[in-house]
Design a protein around this motif. Structure first.
Motif, PDB file in Angstrom:
ATOM      1  N   LYS B  37       3.285   1.216  -6.242  1.00 33.15           N
ATOM      2  CA  LYS B  37       2.593   2.278  -5.510  1.00 33.15           C
ATOM      3  C   LYS B  37       1.653   3.046  -6.415  1.00 33.15           C
ATOM      4  O   LYS B  37       1.896   3.201  -7.602  1.00 33.15           O
ATOM      5  CB  LYS B  37       3.616   3.237  -4.918  1.00 33.15           C
ATOM      6  CG  LYS B  37       4.504   2.573  -3.898  1.00 33.15           C
ATOM      7  CD  LYS B  37       5.519   3.543  -3.357  1.00 33.15           C
ATOM      8  CE  LYS B  37       6.458   2.844  -2.405  1.00 33.15           C
ATOM      9  NZ  LYS B  37       7.372   1.919  -3.128  1.00 33.15           N
ATOM     10  N   PHE B  38       0.613   3.574  -5.802  1.00 27.63           N
ATOM     11  CA  PHE B  38      -0.313   4.426  -6.538  1.00 27.63           C
ATOM     12  C   PHE B  38       0.315   5.809  -6.672  1.00 27.63           C
ATOM     13  O   PHE B  38       0.522   6.510  -5.687  1.00 27.63           O
ATOM     14  CB  PHE B  38      -1.639   4.544  -5.780  1.00 27.63           C
ATOM     15  CG  PHE B  38      -2.694   5.341  -6.507  1.00 27.63           C
ATOM     16  CD1 PHE B  38      -3.689   4.702  -7.235  1.00 27.63           C
ATOM     17  CD2 PHE B  38      -2.693   6.731  -6.468  1.00 27.63           C
ATOM     18  CE1 PHE B  38      -4.667   5.440  -7.901  1.00 27.63           C
ATOM     19  CE2 PHE B  38      -3.668   7.470  -7.132  1.00 27.63           C
ATOM     20  CZ  PHE B  38      -4.650   6.823  -7.848  1.00 27.63           C
ATOM     21  N   GLY B  46       4.335   5.493 -13.796  1.00 26.06           N
ATOM     22  CA  GLY B  46       5.164   4.304 -13.618  1.00 26.06           C
ATOM     23  C   GLY B  46       5.308   3.815 -12.189  1.00 26.06           C
ATOM     24  O   GLY B  46       5.845   2.732 -11.957  1.00 26.06           O
ATOM     25  N   CYS B  60      -1.791  -0.046 -12.169  1.00 30.82           N
ATOM     26  CA  CYS B  60      -2.933   0.812 -11.812  1.00 30.82           C
ATOM     27  C   CYS B  60      -4.000   0.800 -12.887  1.00 30.82           C
ATOM     28  O   CYS B  60      -5.143   1.166 -12.625  1.00 30.82           O
ATOM     29  CB  CYS B  60      -2.481   2.243 -11.537  1.00 30.82           C
ATOM     30  SG  CYS B  60      -1.957   3.160 -13.001  1.00 30.82           S
TER      31      CYS B  60
END
Ligand code: FES
Ligand code: FES
Lengths: 779, 155
Positions: B37-38, B46, B60
């Motif tokens: 996930k962003f 993390g 990311c």
């Protein structure tokens, strides 16, 4: 309407009660206020929802039972990581008498769930687990089912019992009728029955047990769908461009600067709201970065170092909560007066996932998938920004990252809605880390003056509280979209702060919902005395001033700042009169349950009665101490006491919390492990906030914009051993447990530091640099 | 735009994207994966963690072009809801999450670290997780779950 949704989106809608199956032959009557003609046609009739968070008085708004016996329950209180979904399933299972796996719980969707306002302030248990709303609906449904069975079987209701989805004869349980045969697919057509009997906690079999979180497996295996994962067909990706400085306005936008970028769909400018829409998230990010916007200079900010003195100088809205009228004369006449000032900075929610929402605005209609805590208020305020009717906007709650109050979820919902309206297609927006952190609604900064007088026997005879706090905006509620940044940027103003000096005399019984008053005062207003304590000469005066930054509820909002000042000051006074801080608190309390929590914590901690600081103070190396703090959360929403043991390093100023003992009474406990999880998380978050967290700025802008510039404890931080004593008060009302413990962490630590070192910390956060300065100043 | 063949959770996928695109966006937007996930987009929290060739990697800040043919595992590639991986099972047993948004970072960082350091001490585990954030502060339960997994896997 479901034909243009992806499987994911359909699944999300399905969970919210919108699959075709559920319309045609599913679980009974679905209650609908949404004006989609397709849905209304299918269902026949739309029920009126309660307004302004009052829930609904109609049983069918809360519970429906299908022919298959499957129970669908609707709630306006949502899960955001605190375990409420599971606890509400337990509640329905318990009251309706049906196994948990036969229940589908639909949460927070303006087209199907009752309007319960906002899920916040550890108010969900008080709202839904006591004598109203979902709990009462469950009890009403159970009694109605028993009455139906009684008519069918020709036996008195008293001879019948509901369990496991059936109504059975007490004398012969094999004679029974399944719920589905009694009501299946039809409406109850009943009002919630105030006289319906809730099950007593002594009879509970599902509530009161540590049912594991029903979402845990999906979370740990990466399958859980957050709003961040939601996909709607044809969905584009938006990104916003926030002003570079506080108060900066758009002077021009050079659309040509991004015209040639791949995937760009549109640049959207509305007042000072600027955003870009692109085919892919990465393209939107790059376009937002490259878009040339000329902004005016912002408003100069007063230096952070002057924050607390600046708060005192601004026009303020004054409020007197309590005033016995004799405070000044008695302080003037007293032989011993003590005073201290406490400082609490702005802090942020800092959700781990930057906020995200998906919007589909098509002409006169809009669907917004949002992690807002307030689906109905968000529906109304989004409609205002979009120029649509509130009834034409549907807000569907889809979980985001833990929010701890109003994070960016509301504002990003507006962002997505505005961008979707501009392009006429569904748009997903996720904020950048910086946009999340620089523009969220921070927890308010406070400066608090405390004064007391001590009488000849060492008791406090006068308590005088005076505080200045900064606020701007807050939750948008049903009609203030300008209370968060996006609404403001498109031209809506935050709710105004109207200065008022002096404050009118208090004329309503003390409501200590913000813990503005210390627990130790009598709280006398007119003939009532709603305080938890005994001090009868009392004044509680607050000044609210305008903040340059947006503020809003952050876990234990204002209660935490106030309680920090109350509980540290109580400790100072106890130390001054050389009293044991536990005994001294008890001496000034007139509240059996808070006193019981204090005693329980002291017992669990093997508290040895003696004054602080500890005898034989050491002024080098690692010094150890213990401190206590307590609170009647919101006056009457949970009673909690905490004892912290700390070690303070005289060389580095580093504080290590070496043990925490917490005793909490939140009434009858629905899920003990869930409550522990909340107390643990709240306590560690409290340590993080007490030791390191502080919003920072320079002369024009916020500078705490990521995890390097805003200090938080990491997962590698091993929390201290924690002993949690749950005081299960089965005869009282249910209260919250998400916010109580965090409220008293900073004072418990500060008091322990004093016990260890003789040095009093009066400003949060207790960073090593600040502690070291205080230690050095003392020697 | 360029075409890449990614090996994710044991399957091959062809994607046609800008080579500079962070791996995270490819995983979540092109391949519809929900695990990574962003959180910050800056390599600081993390939440976007995936395993690339046995290494916990912050997707990311990892351009898709740098991944090559390396095997990528996301949180959902570790185990399923019905058959969770042992470390996921340990998190279930300890009820070690609140909102759950941070779990890719917590679980995958711990797992890859323990794969290489099966006999790590508590301090070493804490050190390994010192760059992973959980704002619900599930620390206590998470570290307990990780220790539970560590002790189970070494017996
Ligand atoms: S999202 Fe990648 S480290 Fe935070
Ligand atoms: S469980 Fe919410 S951020 Fe970790």
């Amino acid at each position: 309407m479901s034909h243009h949704f992806s499987p994911d989106a359909r699944q999300a809608l399905g969970r919210a009660g919108f699959t075709r199956r559920s319309f045609l032959k599913g679980s009974g009557a679905i209650v609908v206020a949404f004006s989609s003609s397709a849905i209304v046609d299918t269902l026949g009739q739309a029920f009126a929802q309660g307004i302004n968070g009052t829930g609904s008085t109609q049983l069918d708004s809360w519970i429906a039972i299908g022919r298959d016996g499957l129970v669908t329950a609707y709630t306006g209180k949502c899960e955001f990581g605190q375990g409420l979904y599971t606890a509400q399933l337990q509640l329905v299972a318990e009251e309706v008498c049906v196994p948990m796996n036969r229940i589908r719980l639909v949460q927070c969707d303006t087209s199907v769930t009752p309007d319960q306002g906002t899920t916040s302030g550890q108010q969900s248990h008080p709202s839904n687990f006591n004598t109203a709303n979902l709990a009462l609906a469950g009890a009403t449904a159970r009694e109605a089912l028993i009455r139906m069975a009684s008519a069918k079987l020709g036996v008195p209701p008293a001879d019948l019992v509901a369990r496991d989805g059936l109504v059975a004869l007490r004398s012969n349980p094999s004679r029974s009728i399944p719920f589905g045969d009694l009501i299946g697919g039809q409406r109850f057509d009943l009002q919630l029955d105030r006289a319906a009997t809730r099950k007593h906690p002594r009879e509970w079999t599902v509530l009161g047990t540590s049912v594991p979180r029903v979402d845990m497996r999906d979370m740990v295996t990466g399958r859980f769908e957050f709003v961040h994962n939601l996909k709607v067909p044809g969905m584009l990706h938006g990104r916003v461009v926030r002003p570079p400085e506080v108060g900066a306005a758009v002077s021009s936008v050079d659309e040509d600067s991004v015209r040639d970028l791949p995937g760009i769909v549109k640049v959207v400018v509305k007042g000072n709201f600027v955003g870009v829409v692109a085919e892919k998230p990465w393209q939107a990010m790059q376009a937002a970065e490259k878009l040339r916007v000329n902004w005016t200079r912002g408003t100069p900010l007063s230096p952070q170092a002057d924050l607390y003195s600046a708060l005192r100088k601004q026009p303020a809205r004054d409020t007197l909560l309590v005033d016995s009228g004799d405070v000044d004369t008695r302080l003037a006449a007293a032989s011993t007066v003590l005073r201290s000032t406490y400082f609490h900075p702005y802090q942020m929610h800092g959700s781990i996932g930057s906020s995200c929402a998906v919007a589909d605005v098509q002409g006169e209609k809009a669907t917004l998938w949002s992690a807002t805590q307030s689906v109905y208020p968000t529906r109304n305020t989004s409609a205002m920004l979009l120029g649509l009717k509130a009834e034409s906007v549907r807000v569907v709650y889809v979980r985001g990252a833990g929010c701890y109050g109003i994070n960016g979820a509301d504002t990003v919902t507006y962002d997505a809605a505005l961008l979707s309206q501009a392009v006429g297609r569904p748009v997903r927006v996720q904020l950048s880390r910086k946009d999340e952190m620089a523009w969220e609604n921070y927890g308010n900064a406070f400066v608090i003056d405390q004064r007391i007088a001590v009488d000849a026997s060492g008791n406090i005879s006068v308590w005088d509280y005076e505080a200045w706090s900064a606020a701007r905006g807050g939750r948008p509620g049903y009609n203030n979209p300008g209370n968060v940044v996006t609404g403001f940027l498109v031209g809506a103003n935050p709710a105004p702060l109207v200065p008022r000096t002096p404050a009118p005399a208090p004329d309503t019984p003390l409501n200590n919902g913000f813990n503005t008053a210390p627990s130790y005062i009598a709280g006398r207003v007119g003939n009532s005395a709603q305080g938890a304590g005994v001090i009868r000469s009392e004044r509680v005066l607050s000044h609210r001033v305008l903040s340059p930054f947006f503020t809003g509820p952050l876990r234990a909002p204002e209660r935490l700042q106030n309680t920090f000042a109350h509980e540290c000051f109580m400790d100072e006074v106890a130390a001054h009169v050389k009293a044991d801080p536990v005994e001294y608190r008890l001496r000034h309390l007139n509240h059996a349950r808070l006193s019981a929590a204090i005693r329980a914590a002291a017992k669990a901690a093997n508290w040895e009665p003696r004054p602080s600081p500890r005898p034989g103070l050491q002024r080098t190396g690692r010094a150890a101490g213990r401190g206590i703090a307590c609170v009647c959360y919101e006056g009457d929403n949970g009673y909690v006491a905490m004892i912290a043991d700390v070690a303070v390093d005289w060389n580095t100023g580093r504080i290590e919390v070496t043990r925490l003992v917490v005793a909490q009474d939140s009434g009858p406990i629905s899920n003990p492990d869930g409550m522990r999880n909340q107390i643990e998380g709240g306590s560690i978050q409290g340590i993080s906030r007490a030791l390191g967290e502080e919003v920072t700025w320079d002369d024009r802008k916020i500078t705490s914009i990521d995890w390097r510039t805003y200090r938080t404890l990491s997962v590698g931080f091993a929390p201290p051993p924690m002993e949690i004593v749950l005081l299960n008060q089965t005869d009282g009302e249910a209260m919250g447990s998400g916010e109580a413990s965090i409220t008293i962490v900073a004072p418990a630590i500060g008091n322990a530091v004093f016990d260890a070192t003789g040095v009093r910390l009066r400003e949060v956060p207790f960073t090593p640099e600040r502690v070291l300065r205080a230690l050095r100043a003392s020697s | 735009m360029a075409t890449f063949t990614l090996r994710v959770n044991g399957r091959s996928h062809q994607v046609d994207v800008d080579p500079a695109t962070p791996l995270l966006f490819v995983l979540s937007d092109e391949l519809d994966l929900r695990g990574p996930k962003f959180g910050c987009g800056l390599g600081q929290c993390g939440a976007c963690t995936v395993v690339v060739n046995g290494q916990a990697t912050r997707s990311c800040v990892t351009p898709v072009s740098s991944v090559g043919q390396n095997e990528i595992t996301t949180l959902e590639g570790l185990g399923t809801a019905d058959a969770p991986h042992a470390i996921q099972q340990a998190f279930i047993a300890e009820q070690a999450a609140q909102c759950g948004f941070c779990l890719s970072g917590v679980i995958l960082t711990a797992k890859t670290f323990l794969d290489r350091n099966p006999r790590a001490t508590d301090e070493q585990i804490q050190q390994a997780l010192s760059g992973v954030l959980c704002r619900c502060f599930g620390n206590g339960r998470m570290l307990k779950a990780i220790r539970r997994y560590a002790s189970e896997r070494t017996v």
